[in-house]
Scaffold this motif. Structure first.
Motif, PDB file in Angstrom:
ATOM      1  N   VAL A  18      -6.098  -8.407  -2.182  1.00 30.69           N
ATOM      2  CA  VAL A  18      -6.382  -8.473  -0.748  1.00 30.69           C
ATOM      3  C   VAL A  18      -5.170  -9.044  -0.013  1.00 30.69           C
ATOM      4  N   VAL A  19      -4.562  -8.226   0.830  1.00 29.88           N
ATOM      5  CA  VAL A  19      -3.401  -8.675   1.615  1.00 29.88           C
ATOM      6  C   VAL A  19      -3.673  -8.581   3.116  1.00 29.88           C
ATOM      7  N   HIS A  20      -4.778  -7.949   3.488  1.00 30.06           N
ATOM      8  CA  HIS A  20      -5.020  -7.695   4.905  1.00 30.06           C
ATOM      9  C   HIS A  20      -5.795  -8.832   5.576  1.00 30.06           C
ATOM     10  N   ARG A  21      -5.702  -8.859   6.886  1.00 27.14           N
ATOM     11  CA  ARG A  21      -6.463  -9.769   7.730  1.00 27.14           C
ATOM     12  C   ARG A  21      -7.385  -8.949   8.615  1.00 27.14           C
ATOM     13  N   ASP A  22      -8.600  -9.447   8.842  1.00 22.19           N
ATOM     14  CA  ASP A  22      -9.533  -8.791   9.760  1.00 22.19           C
ATOM     15  C   ASP A  22      -9.184  -9.176  11.189  1.00 22.19           C
ATOM     16  N   TYR A  34     -10.082  -3.817  13.086  1.00 20.45           N
ATOM     17  CA  TYR A  34      -8.981  -3.229  12.326  1.00 20.45           C
ATOM     18  C   TYR A  34      -8.452  -4.227  11.309  1.00 20.45           C
ATOM     19  N   LEU A  35      -7.783  -3.712  10.293  1.00 16.61           N
ATOM     20  CA  LEU A  35      -7.116  -4.519   9.281  1.00 16.61           C
ATOM     21  C   LEU A  35      -5.629  -4.558   9.609  1.00 16.61           C
ATOM     22  N   ASP A  36      -5.010  -5.695   9.369  1.00 17.31           N
ATOM     23  CA  ASP A  36      -3.604  -5.898   9.710  1.00 17.31           C
ATOM     24  C   ASP A  36      -2.917  -6.562   8.522  1.00 17.31           C
ATOM     25  N   ALA A  37      -1.773  -6.023   8.123  1.00 14.94           N
ATOM     26  CA  ALA A  37      -1.037  -6.606   6.991  1.00 14.94           C
ATOM     27  C   ALA A  37       0.433  -6.257   7.097  1.00 14.94           C
ATOM     28  N   GLY A  38       1.285  -7.148   6.597  1.00 18.19           N
ATOM     29  CA  GLY A  38       2.703  -6.862   6.476  1.00 18.19           C
ATOM     30  C   GLY A  38       3.480  -6.941   7.777  1.00 18.19           C
ATOM     31  N   TYR A  61      -6.827  -0.310  -1.686  1.00 19.64           N
ATOM     32  CA  TYR A  61      -5.958  -0.174  -2.859  1.00 19.64           C
ATOM     33  C   TYR A  61      -4.535   0.224  -2.477  1.00 19.64           C
ATOM     34  N   LEU A  62      -4.360   0.787  -1.297  1.00 18.30           N
ATOM     35  CA  LEU A  62      -3.055   1.280  -0.872  1.00 18.30           C
ATOM     36  C   LEU A  62      -2.296   0.261  -0.032  1.00 18.30           C
ATOM     37  N   MET A  63      -3.006  -0.629   0.642  1.00 12.57           N
ATOM     38  CA  MET A  63      -2.369  -1.539   1.588  1.00 12.57           C
ATOM     39  C   MET A  63      -1.358  -2.502   0.961  1.00 12.57           C
ATOM     40  N   PRO A  64      -1.594  -3.040  -0.233  1.00 10.77           N
ATOM     41  CA  PRO A  64      -0.595  -3.974  -0.788  1.00 10.77           C
ATOM     42  C   PRO A  64       0.794  -3.371  -0.919  1.00 10.77           C
ATOM     43  N   ALA A  65       0.886  -2.132  -1.399  1.00  9.54           N
ATOM     44  CA  ALA A  65       2.201  -1.493  -1.548  1.00  9.54           C
ATOM     45  C   ALA A  65       2.821  -1.185  -0.190  1.00  9.54           C
ATOM     46  N   LEU A  66       2.025  -0.667   0.734  1.00 10.68           N
ATOM     47  CA  LEU A  66       2.551  -0.311   2.050  1.00 10.68           C
ATOM     48  C   LEU A  66       2.985  -1.549   2.831  1.00 10.68           C
ATOM     49  N   ALA A  67       2.244  -2.657   2.672  1.00  9.64           N
ATOM     50  CA  ALA A  67       2.538  -3.876   3.434  1.00  9.64           C
ATOM     51  C   ALA A  67       3.856  -4.513   3.025  1.00  9.64           C
ATOM     52  N   HIS A  69       6.533  -2.887   2.997  1.00  8.43           N
ATOM     53  CA  HIS A  69       7.561  -2.142   3.722  1.00  8.43           C
ATOM     54  C   HIS A  69       7.252  -1.995   5.221  1.00  8.43           C
ATOM     55  N   PHE A  70       5.970  -2.088   5.580  1.00 11.98           N
ATOM     56  CA  PHE A  70       5.557  -1.779   6.938  1.00 11.98           C
ATOM     57  C   PHE A  70       4.570  -2.819   7.469  1.00 11.98           C
ATOM     58  N   ARG A  71       4.404  -2.806   8.792  1.00 16.83           N
ATOM     59  CA  ARG A  71       3.232  -3.470   9.364  1.00 16.83           C
ATOM     60  C   ARG A  71       2.108  -2.442   9.322  1.00 16.83           C
ATOM     61  N   VAL A  72       1.081  -2.726   8.567  1.00  8.98           N
ATOM     62  CA  VAL A  72      -0.008  -1.775   8.341  1.00  8.98           C
ATOM     63  C   VAL A  72      -1.177  -2.114   9.254  1.00  8.98           C
ATOM     64  N   ILE A  73      -1.627  -1.135  10.019  1.00  7.56           N
ATOM     65  CA  ILE A  73      -2.754  -1.294  10.934  1.00  7.56           C
ATOM     66  C   ILE A  73      -3.780  -0.232  10.570  1.00  7.56           C
TER      67      ILE A  73
END
Length: 293
Positions: A18-22, A34-38, A61-67, A69-73
Motif C-alpha cells: 500500500v503506497v496510496h493515500r485516500d 481518489y487515490l494519490d501516490a508518488g 497492484y500497479l500503483m507501487p511501481a508507477l509511484a 516514477h509519477f504522481r499517480v491519481i
C-alpha cells in the motif's frame, strides 16, 4: 506462483504494497474520492466498471511501481467506489464523462498521462477521439478497452450480477484467467462486500431500468462508432490473450486504427492484466511513458 500447496490447495492472491493515500475533493457538489501516490509527472488511472469495481481494486497492484516514477491519481468514477452514488437516467455515460472532466479541472491538471482499464479504457479512448479532446492527454494507455464489445456469456455474468457472493465469484471468473482471483475466498468476499456497500449495487444496476415505452438498446454487441482515427495522443493498447470479454485480435485491430499506436498482448492474461499481471503491465507502461519518442 499465487498458491500455497497443502493436502488441500489453498488459494491466496498476492499481498498488496500500500503506497496510496485516500483523498476527497468536491466536484460540483459531488463528493469525489481518489487515490494519490508518488511525485513527478501526473498519471491518471481510470478504473473498470464491474459491480464492486473501483480505483483501489483496479490499481492497487500497479500503483507501487508507477509511484516510483509519477504522481499517480486514481479517481473513483461517479457512482463507483467511495465517490457519490449518483446515476443519471437521462445519460449515465455523459454524466460520468462530464464529472471526470471536471475532476481533472478541479485537480488543476494541465497535462497528464492517462491509463484506463475496461470501461475506463473505453471511455478514455472515446474522449481522446473527440474534437476537441476534453482531457489534457499527453500519452494514453488503454488496457482491455475500446473496439467492439461482444454480448456473450461472460458479459452476461457481469450484467446479471445479483449481489450474491457466489455470483461475485462467477463475475471474477469472467474477467480473470488465473483462478486464484476467483478461488481465494477472502478476495471474493472483499470484492463482494464492495459490491453491496450502501448504494453501490443500485448505482450500477440502475442502468438496467428501462421505461416500457423505450426502445430496447444496449452498449454491448452493437457497432463501435468511435472515430479512433482522430486520436492524436501517443497510444499503447494492452490486452490479454485470454480476454473473454473481447474478440481475439481486437488489440491489433484497434491499434491499426489509431495513428502511430502500438499493441502489446500478454500471454495467459484475462480482461484485467493490470491486476493479475501487474509487474509486466507496469513495466510496459513505464517504458512507454518514459520513452523519448
Amino acid at each position: 506462483m499465487n498458491t500455497v500447496a497443502t493436502s488441500e490447495q489453498i488459494w491466496r492472491v498476492p499481498p498488496v504494497e500500500v503506497v496510496h493515500r485516500d483523498r476527497y475533493v468536491d466536484v460540483d457538489g459531488m463528493r469525489t474520492h481518489y487515490l494519490d501516490a508518488g511525485d513527478g509527472p501526473a498519471i491518471v488511472l481510470l478504473h473498470s466498471g464491474e459491480f464492486g469495481g473501483g480505483a483501489e481494486t483496479s490499481w492497487e497492484y500497479l500503483m507501487p511501481a508507477l509511484a516510483r516514477h509519477f504522481r499517480v491519481i486514481a479517481p473513483d468514477w461517479l457512482g463507483f467506489g467511495k465517490t457519490a452514488k449518483i446515476h443519471d437516467f437521462d445519460s449515465k455515460r455523459n454524466r460520468m464523462l462530464s464529472h471526470m472532466v471536471r475532476f481533472i479541472e478541479v485537480m488543476a491538471l494541465e497535462k497528464a498521462h492517462f491509463v484506463g482499464n475496461s470501461m475506463g479504457a473505453t471511455y478514455l479512448l472515446q474522449m481522446a477521439a473527440e474534437t476537441p479532446c476534453r482531457l489534457p492527454v499527453d500519452r494514453l494507455v488503454a488496457i482491455s478497452g475500446g473496439g467492439f464489445i461482444p454480448d456473450n456469456e461472460e458479459r452476461r455474468r457481469l450484467l446479471d450480477y445479483d449481489g450474491s457472493e457466489e455470483a461475485m465469484s462467477g463475475l471474477l471468473a469472467a474477467i480473470f484467467e488465473d483462478p486464484v482471483w476467483y478461488r481465494d475466498r477472502d478476495y471474493v468476499r472483499r470484492r463482494h462486500a464492495l459490491s453491496i456497500a450502501p448504494g453501490a449495487w443500485e448505482a450500477i444496476a440502475a442502468a438496467r431500468f428501462r421505461s416500457p415505452q423505450a426502445p430496447v438498446r444496449s452498449e454491448f454487441g452493437g457497432a463501435d462508432r468511435t472515430p479512433y482515427e482522430n486520436i492524436s495522443a501517443k497510444t499503447l493498447i494492452i490486452a490479454g490473450d485470454r480476454d473473454r470479454l473481447r474478440l481475439p485480435g481486437f488489440a491489433d485491430d484497434l491499434a491499426a486504427r489509431i495513428p502511430g499506436a502500438k499493441a502489446s498482448v500478454l500471454e495467459n492474461a484475462g480482461h484485467c492484466p493490470n491486476i493479475e499481471q501487474a509487474a509486466k503491465v507496469g513495466k510496459l507502461i513505464i517504458e512507454f511513458l518514459t520513452a523519448d519518442t
